[in-house]
Write a protein that holds these residues in place. Structure first.
Motif, short mmCIF file in Angstrom:
data_model
loop_
_atom_site.label_atom_id
_atom_site.label_comp_id
_atom_site.label_asym_id
_atom_site.label_seq_id
_atom_site.Cartn_x
_atom_site.Cartn_y
_atom_site.Cartn_z
N VAL A 120 4.94 24.68 11.94
CA VAL A 120 4.54 25.68 12.67
C VAL A 120 3.07 25.31 12.78
N ASP A 121 1.96 25.82 12.15
CA ASP A 121 0.46 25.31 12.30
C ASP A 121 -0.17 23.59 12.93
N LYS A 122 0.55 22.60 12.86
CA LYS A 122 0.37 21.26 13.22
C LYS A 122 1.31 21.34 14.47
N LEU A 123 2.31 22.24 14.72
CA LEU A 123 2.87 22.38 16.29
C LEU A 123 1.49 22.42 18.04
N SER A 124 1.53 21.65 18.74
CA SER A 124 0.60 22.02 19.96
C SER A 124 1.22 23.29 20.43
N HIS A 125 -0.08 24.25 21.41
CA HIS A 125 0.71 24.97 22.25
C HIS A 125 1.91 25.23 22.67
N GLY A 126 2.10 24.30 22.99
CA GLY A 126 3.82 24.18 24.03
C GLY A 126 4.99 23.76 23.30
N GLU A 127 4.74 23.17 21.99
CA GLU A 127 5.22 23.45 21.08
C GLU A 127 5.73 24.53 20.25
N GLN A 128 5.03 25.99 20.13
CA GLN A 128 5.16 26.88 19.62
C GLN A 128 5.01 28.18 20.40
N ARG A 129 5.83 27.54 22.02
CA ARG A 129 5.76 28.69 22.60
C ARG A 129 7.33 27.39 22.60
N GLN A 130 7.55 26.85 23.47
CA GLN A 130 9.18 26.45 22.98
C GLN A 130 10.21 26.87 21.75
N LEU A 131 9.17 26.93 20.50
CA LEU A 131 9.89 27.36 19.47
C LEU A 131 9.80 28.80 19.83
N GLU A 132 9.34 29.66 19.57
CA GLU A 132 9.21 30.65 19.64
C GLU A 132 10.57 31.12 21.07
N ILE A 133 11.06 30.72 21.60
CA ILE A 133 11.66 30.11 22.20
C ILE A 133 13.18 30.40 21.65
N ALA A 134 13.67 28.84 20.91
CA ALA A 134 14.32 28.84 19.50
C ALA A 134 14.85 29.62 18.55
N VAL A 135 13.56 30.29 18.69
CA VAL A 135 13.70 31.25 17.16
C VAL A 135 14.83 32.65 17.62
N ALA A 136 14.25 33.24 19.16
CA ALA A 136 15.20 33.66 19.75
C ALA A 136 16.65 33.65 20.40
N LEU A 137 16.28 32.46 20.26
CA LEU A 137 18.31 32.18 20.77
C LEU A 137 18.75 31.84 19.42
N ALA A 138 18.64 31.97 18.60
CA ALA A 138 19.03 31.11 16.91
C ALA A 138 20.26 32.73 16.61
N THR A 139 19.02 33.87 17.18
CA THR A 139 20.09 35.16 16.91
C THR A 139 21.11 35.64 17.46
N LYS A 140 20.88 34.57 18.34
CA LYS A 140 21.82 34.39 19.71
C LYS A 140 22.03 36.25 20.35
N PRO A 141 21.25 35.81 20.95
CA PRO A 141 21.06 36.94 21.63
C PRO A 141 21.93 37.67 22.70
N ARG A 142 22.17 38.38 22.94
CA ARG A 142 22.94 38.89 24.38
C ARG A 142 22.46 39.31 25.33
N LEU A 143 20.85 39.41 25.32
CA LEU A 143 19.79 40.41 26.02
C LEU A 143 18.55 39.46 25.26
N LEU A 144 17.88 38.68 26.17
CA LEU A 144 16.95 38.13 25.84
C LEU A 144 15.50 38.55 26.25
N LEU A 145 14.56 39.23 25.92
CA LEU A 145 13.55 39.44 26.56
C LEU A 145 12.25 38.55 26.41
N LEU A 146 11.74 38.20 27.39
CA LEU A 146 10.82 36.68 27.51
C LEU A 146 9.16 37.65 28.15
N ASP A 147 8.46 37.34 27.28
CA ASP A 147 7.43 37.62 27.80
C ASP A 147 6.16 37.01 27.36
#
Ligand SMILES: Nc1ncnc2c1ncn2[C@@H]1O[C@H](COP(=O)(O)OP(=O)(O)OP(=O)(O)O)[C@@H](O)[C@H]1O
Ligand SMILES: [Mg+2]
Lengths: 327, 253
Positions: B146-173
């Motif tokens: 992760v510390d080798k990913l670009s800022h943009g890639e890290q932002r995308q990964l944030e979302i992927a991690v949140a989605l991987a928990t199979k949420p019903r409500l997603l809070l996106l800050d």
């Protein structure tokens, strides 16, 4: 080196070149050959020194599990060495000489102690965690000082080694050595399995980013506690080995400087690398041995000096060989 | 369908003298994309923290899926299906991208007291994790730390991690914070795809994005809800124009 081999056109599999596999293999092979060397030269001292290295390597491996992988910098880890040792010594004194009782007792009491210390310390962080673990270790230290029946402050010589019903004879130095060697290998296998399991990833995740861990839905306390208990149990086993190796137990086994030594070994070898603790222990104890021939106080120079080296290397000895950590 | 998926009443939180949330009320039905906007320091991140369970409110209640979760801690809320992304990226920096997502999958696949089998060879974890990375466009970076990913890639990964928990409500800050225009566009497209299948609370500064995605909008100023409703109504609201939009329009216009 890789380039050179390419020029030579030798198609070696990449893993043969990987120092991360080659160095541990070499060190373990050398450790395995020590009894051969001792027999050839007729000098039993090597067995004593390297046996001690193996035993303390197990202790360092257990500390690395919580400190390196789990980020739990316990400053009281020598307590488990002492508890394991005293379990063996006390049972011997009370007439129970079977290793089948002594060793499980050493492991169980250490695990129980870790459970109590962990339950009370793992919700704290940083310097508080260090202070609580240190306080518990010092408590055990003072308790054993008061155990007059078991030698009090002076410690106690253990009259006979743990018996294993003829399975292994620990009075035979070579057999004792190879038992320590086998347990060292087993500890390495165990820890490598555990840190790469689901459990191990939770432990490493908790070290890496506790907040993220909670956000994905894992409350880490129970996992850290179990990890703490596993490390305590493994170090207790190491203490049982140490008592057999030296035929002696004393409160000094768990004085806070001994905990500090273990930390230095782990940091020196490289936090959170599987084999780092072994490298750190080998380096530490060999240097200590060498220094003790020129000065009366090797510890005075060794600990601080090695810590500086480790900080300077920033990743321990293992990083010298290009190994990637925590994988 | 009677009760909204998320229902918040009287939610209040102060930091010293600063009012970060003052009697906030929200009702978000399942499937809605609900944007929360407001100037810097309005209390948007505080609201996400309150909903995710990281910040304890002084007053007020939060109901999720018919259940009072006001006293439930962060991990418990995640287990119920509440996921968040952080405004300031918060990932396992020394793990690979794939390990980050796989651990999130693992967190929702029973307990983790499994000691001996290699979690990195566990298809039940790796396959969904890889799929989540592919879906977000990070498939080729799965094995990068992760510390080798670009800022943009890290932002995308944030979302992927949140989605991987199979949420019903997603809070996106502020998922688009600090992204380049291409990356932003890709993120918006992705959120648009998620819309409908997932209930979302979207904190966002960029008005074009908000109006493109949101079904309803809540406007926060100094911790208070000054307007809430469908985009057209919010756009027309006098108080909003004065307090916030007008200012933005003036700046951008
Ligand atoms: N932990 C804290 N301690 C003290 N004050 C805080 C804390 N968190 C937030 N605040 C204050 O509360 C107010 C709301 O902050 P918050 O981060 O929720 O705003 P925001 O709307 O997310 O702003 P931004 O658009 O800059 O992200 C601000 O005045 C902030 O300084
Ligand atoms: Mg914010």
């Amino acid at each position: 080196m890789k380039a050179a081999l390419k020029v030579l056109g030798v198609p070696l599999p990449a893993c043969w070149l990987a120092p991360r596999a080659a160095l541990p293999a070499a060190v373990l092979a050398l450790l395995g050959l020590v009894p051969v060397y001792a027999a050839a030269t007729g000098d039993p001292f090597a067995l004593t020194l390297f046996g001690r290295i193996e035993i303390l390597s197990i202790a360092a491996i257990s500390l690395n599990l919580i400190m390196g992988y789990g980020g739990m910098a316990s400053f009281g880890h020598a307590a488990y060495l002492g508890i394991g040792g005293y379990a063996v010594g006390i049972l011997w004194k009370e007439g129970i000489t079977s290793g089948f009782v002594q060793w499980p007792a050493a492991i169980a009491v250490s695990a129980l102690f870790a459970l109590v210390v962990g339950a009370l310390s793992l919700r704290t962080r940083g310097v508080y965690f260090i202070m609580i673990t240190l306080a518990f270790a010092q408590m055990v230290y003072y308790v054993t000082q008061g155990l007059d029946r078991y030698g009090g402050d002076d410690g106690m010589t253990i009259g006979s080694r743990s018996g294993f019903a003829g399975l292994v004879d620990l009075n035979n130095a070579t057999q004792l050595y190879y038992l320590c060697f086998a347990l060292l290998l087993a500890s390495l296998v165990l820890v490598s399995r555990v840190v790469n399991s689901r459990f191990g990833l939770v432990i490493q995740g908790a070290r890496s980013n506790e907040r993220r861990m909670r956000a994905i839905g894992i409350s880490t306390f129970r996992y850290k506690l179990v990890c703490f208990v596993i490390a305590g149990a493994l170090c207790g086993l190491s203490g049982a080995l140490l008592a057999n190796h030296t035929n002696f137990i004393s409160p000094a086994m768990m004085y806070w400087t001994r905990s500090g030594d273990l930390m230095v070994m782990v940091i020196l070898g490289g936090l959170g690398s599987l084999f780092g603790p072994v490298l750190g222990t080998v380096t530490y104890l060999l240097l200590e041995e060498a220094l003790s021939r020129v000065t009366e106080y090797p510890g005075l120079f060794l600990g601080p000096g090695l810590l500086l080296v480790a900080i300077f290397l920033n990743g321990g000895i293992e990083s010298l060989f290009g190994a990637r950590r925590r994988e | 369908m009677s009760e909204p998926l998320l229902q918040v009443a009287g939610l209040t939180k102060r930091f010293g003298g600063v009012i970060a949330a003052e009697a906030i009320a929200l009702a978000i039905p399942a499937g809605e994309c609900h944007a929360v906007i407001g100037p810097n320091g309005a209390g948007k991140t505080t609201l996400v923290g309150l909903l995710a369970g990281e910040i304890a409110p002084e007053r007020g209640s939060i109901r999720f899926d018919g259940r009072d979760i006001t006293a439930l801690a962060v991990p418990g809320r995640s287990q119920l299906g509440l996921a968040r992304s952080f405004q300031i990226t918060s990932l396992f920096a020394d793990f690979t991208a794939l390990d980050n997502v796989a651990l999130a999958v693992q967190a929702h696949d029973g307990h983790s007291f499994r000691f001996l089998t290699d979690a990195r060879r566990d298809a039940a974890l790796r396959e969904p994790a890889r799929a989540a990375l592919e879906a977000i466009g990070l498939g080729s970076r799965a094995d990068a730390r992760v510390d080798k990913l670009s800022h943009g890639e890290q932002r995308q990964l944030e979302i992927a991690v949140a989605l991987a928990t199979k949420p019903r409500l997603l809070l996106l800050d502020e998922p688009m914070a600090g992204l380049g225009s291409d990356e932003s566009a890709r993120m918006v497209a992705m959120l648009r795809r998620l819309k409908g299948s997932l209930t979302m609370v979207l904190i966002e500064h960029d008005m074009a994005t908000v109006f493109a995605l949101a079904d309803r909008i809540t406007v926060l100023v100094y911790g208070r809800v000054i307007a809430s409703g469908d985009p057209a109504a919010v756009r027309a609201d006098a108080a909003v124009r004065e307090a916030y939009l007008g200012e933005q329009d003036a700046r951008h216009g």
